[in-house]
Design a protein around this motif. Structure first.
Motif, PDB file in Angstrom:
ATOM      1  N   GLN A   1       0.759  32.699 -18.924  1.00 59.25           N
ATOM      2  CA  GLN A   1       0.805  31.354 -18.125  1.00 59.25           C
ATOM      3  C   GLN A   1       0.876  29.766 -18.789  1.00 59.25           C
ATOM      4  O   GLN A   1       0.432  29.897 -19.905  1.00 59.25           O
ATOM      5  N   VAL A   2       1.299  28.598 -17.483  1.00 58.86           N
ATOM      6  CA  VAL A   2       1.306  27.798 -18.449  1.00 58.86           C
ATOM      7  C   VAL A   2      -0.134  26.697 -18.074  1.00 58.86           C
ATOM      8  O   VAL A   2      -0.641  26.740 -16.643  1.00 58.86           O
ATOM      9  N   ASP A   3      -0.644  26.261 -18.310  1.00 62.64           N
ATOM     10  CA  ASP A   3      -2.064  25.701 -18.870  1.00 62.64           C
ATOM     11  C   ASP A   3      -1.688  24.412 -18.834  1.00 62.64           C
ATOM     12  O   ASP A   3      -2.973  23.265 -17.405  1.00 62.64           O
ATOM     13  N   LEU A   4      -0.644  23.197 -18.317  1.00 65.39           N
ATOM     14  CA  LEU A   4      -0.678  22.062 -18.377  1.00 65.39           C
ATOM     15  C   LEU A   4       0.726  22.003 -18.278  1.00 65.39           C
ATOM     16  O   LEU A   4       1.394  22.441 -19.297  1.00 65.39           O
ATOM     17  N   VAL A   5       1.789  21.185 -17.161  1.00 60.84           N
ATOM     18  CA  VAL A   5       2.746  20.739 -17.654  1.00 60.84           C
ATOM     19  C   VAL A   5       2.980  19.268 -17.315  1.00 60.84           C
ATOM     20  O   VAL A   5       1.736  18.112 -16.384  1.00 60.84           O
ATOM     21  N   MET A   6       3.535  18.637 -18.570  1.00 60.17           N
ATOM     22  CA  MET A   6       2.660  16.916 -18.500  1.00 60.17           C
ATOM     23  C   MET A   6       4.637  16.287 -18.545  1.00 60.17           C
ATOM     24  O   MET A   6       5.553  17.005 -19.090  1.00 60.17           O
ATOM     25  N   SER A   7       4.568  15.087 -17.884  1.00 60.16           N
ATOM     26  CA  SER A   7       5.780  14.329 -17.475  1.00 60.16           C
ATOM     27  C   SER A   7       5.612  12.914 -17.637  1.00 60.16           C
ATOM     28  O   SER A   7       5.709  11.907 -16.883  1.00 60.16           O
ATOM     29  N   ASP A   8       6.408  12.165 -19.184  1.00 58.23           N
ATOM     30  CA  ASP A   8       6.750  10.749 -19.086  1.00 58.23           C
ATOM     31  C   ASP A   8       7.516  10.653 -18.974  1.00 58.23           C
ATOM     32  O   ASP A   8       8.429   9.477 -19.749  1.00 58.23           O
ATOM     33  N   ILE A   9       8.637  11.594 -18.048  1.00 55.13           N
ATOM     34  CA  ILE A   9      10.365  10.885 -17.897  1.00 55.13           C
ATOM     35  C   ILE A   9       9.916   9.017 -17.195  1.00 55.13           C
ATOM     36  O   ILE A   9       9.498   9.199 -15.694  1.00 55.13           O
ATOM     37  N   ALA A  10      11.129   8.497 -16.997  1.00 61.84           N
ATOM     38  CA  ALA A  10      11.739   7.155 -16.263  1.00 61.84           C
ATOM     39  C   ALA A  10      12.597   7.860 -16.265  1.00 61.84           C
ATOM     40  O   ALA A  10      13.759   8.086 -17.304  1.00 61.84           O
ATOM     41  N   PRO A  11      13.519   7.032 -15.172  1.00 61.38           N
ATOM     42  CA  PRO A  11      15.699   6.521 -15.358  1.00 61.38           C
ATOM     43  C   PRO A  11      15.663   6.109 -15.839  1.00 61.38           C
ATOM     44  O   PRO A  11      15.089   5.518 -16.257  1.00 61.38           O
ATOM     45  N   ASN A  12      17.348   6.643 -16.545  1.00 57.10           N
ATOM     46  CA  ASN A  12      17.959   4.824 -17.111  1.00 57.10           C
ATOM     47  C   ASN A  12      17.902   3.995 -16.159  1.00 57.10           C
ATOM     48  O   ASN A  12      18.327   4.152 -15.138  1.00 57.10           O
TER      49      ASN A  12
END
Length: 206
Positions: free
Chosen positions: A114-125
């Protein structure tokens, strides 16, 4: 193309930024690494042995931080449409994280964990059109939330960058429908004038 005064001033600020200089001296790929470090130090997101997924990982600074903290028993998956230079101990997958075929390949690599942490630093163009850029930012955050909701274990947590503005409150409500606790974090490495903040979801509603 001739640089504008705005782009020149941004470049000067970037070059002189202490976090940029520190990242270079410490072998980190971007100043964003310090945002994750500060949040992790405060909220204890990353622990040895965890399975961590870094969405929109390029150029890889968050994955660098994560892999240094999960230890040999942990696993870090970096997912992005763009290629990144290899990071020792990080499993990189190039593709679209909301494409069904791509997700199937990712799930096969989990091998039942199982996944313990999902992280996202995504920004659009950035297009330069504020309403459009904000809408795209919220849309990417929604995609990341959907991925997290599909793959996190019962005690899993979700960290996502969101820009304050139209749609922010509605997105936070979406997170509150998935997590019992949703808190805002604004790390020091995030430029003060920037509208970016990070939302951290904990206590997943099963």
């Amino acid at each position: 193309m001739k640089r504008t005064k705005t782009s020149k001033s941004w470049m000067m600020e970037h070059v002189n930024d202490p976090f940029v200089q520190r990242a270079k001296s410490e072998g980190l790929r971007a100043r964003a690494a310090y945002k994750l470090m500060e949040i992790d130090d405060k909220d204890k997101l990353i622990r040895p042995g965890m399975v961590v997924v870094d969405l929109g990982a390029a150029p890889g600074s968050w994955s660098q931080v994560a892999v240094s903290r999960v230890g040999q028993g942990g696993k870090v998956f970096a997912l992005d449409l763009l290629p990144i230079e290899p990071i020792n101990g990080v499993h990189f997958m190039q593709g679209d994280f909301h494409d069904a075929e791509f997700v199937e390949r990712f799930e096969a690599l989990l091998d039942g964990r199982q996944v313990d942490l999902v992280m996202s630093d995504i920004a659009p163009n950035i297009s330069g059109i504020p309403t459009s850029d904000q809408a795209r930012s919220i849309y990417l955050a929604e995609l990341a939330l959907d991925f997290a909701n599909q793959h996190l274990g019962p005690s899993g947590r979700f960290l996502v960058k969101v820009f304050q503005g139209q749609g922010f409150d509605a997105f936070r409500k979406q997170m509150e429908d998935v997590f019992r606790s949703v808190v805002v974090r604004k790390p020091q490495a995030s430029r003060g004038r920037s509208a970016e903040v990070y939302l951290l979801g904990s206590g997943r509603r099963i």
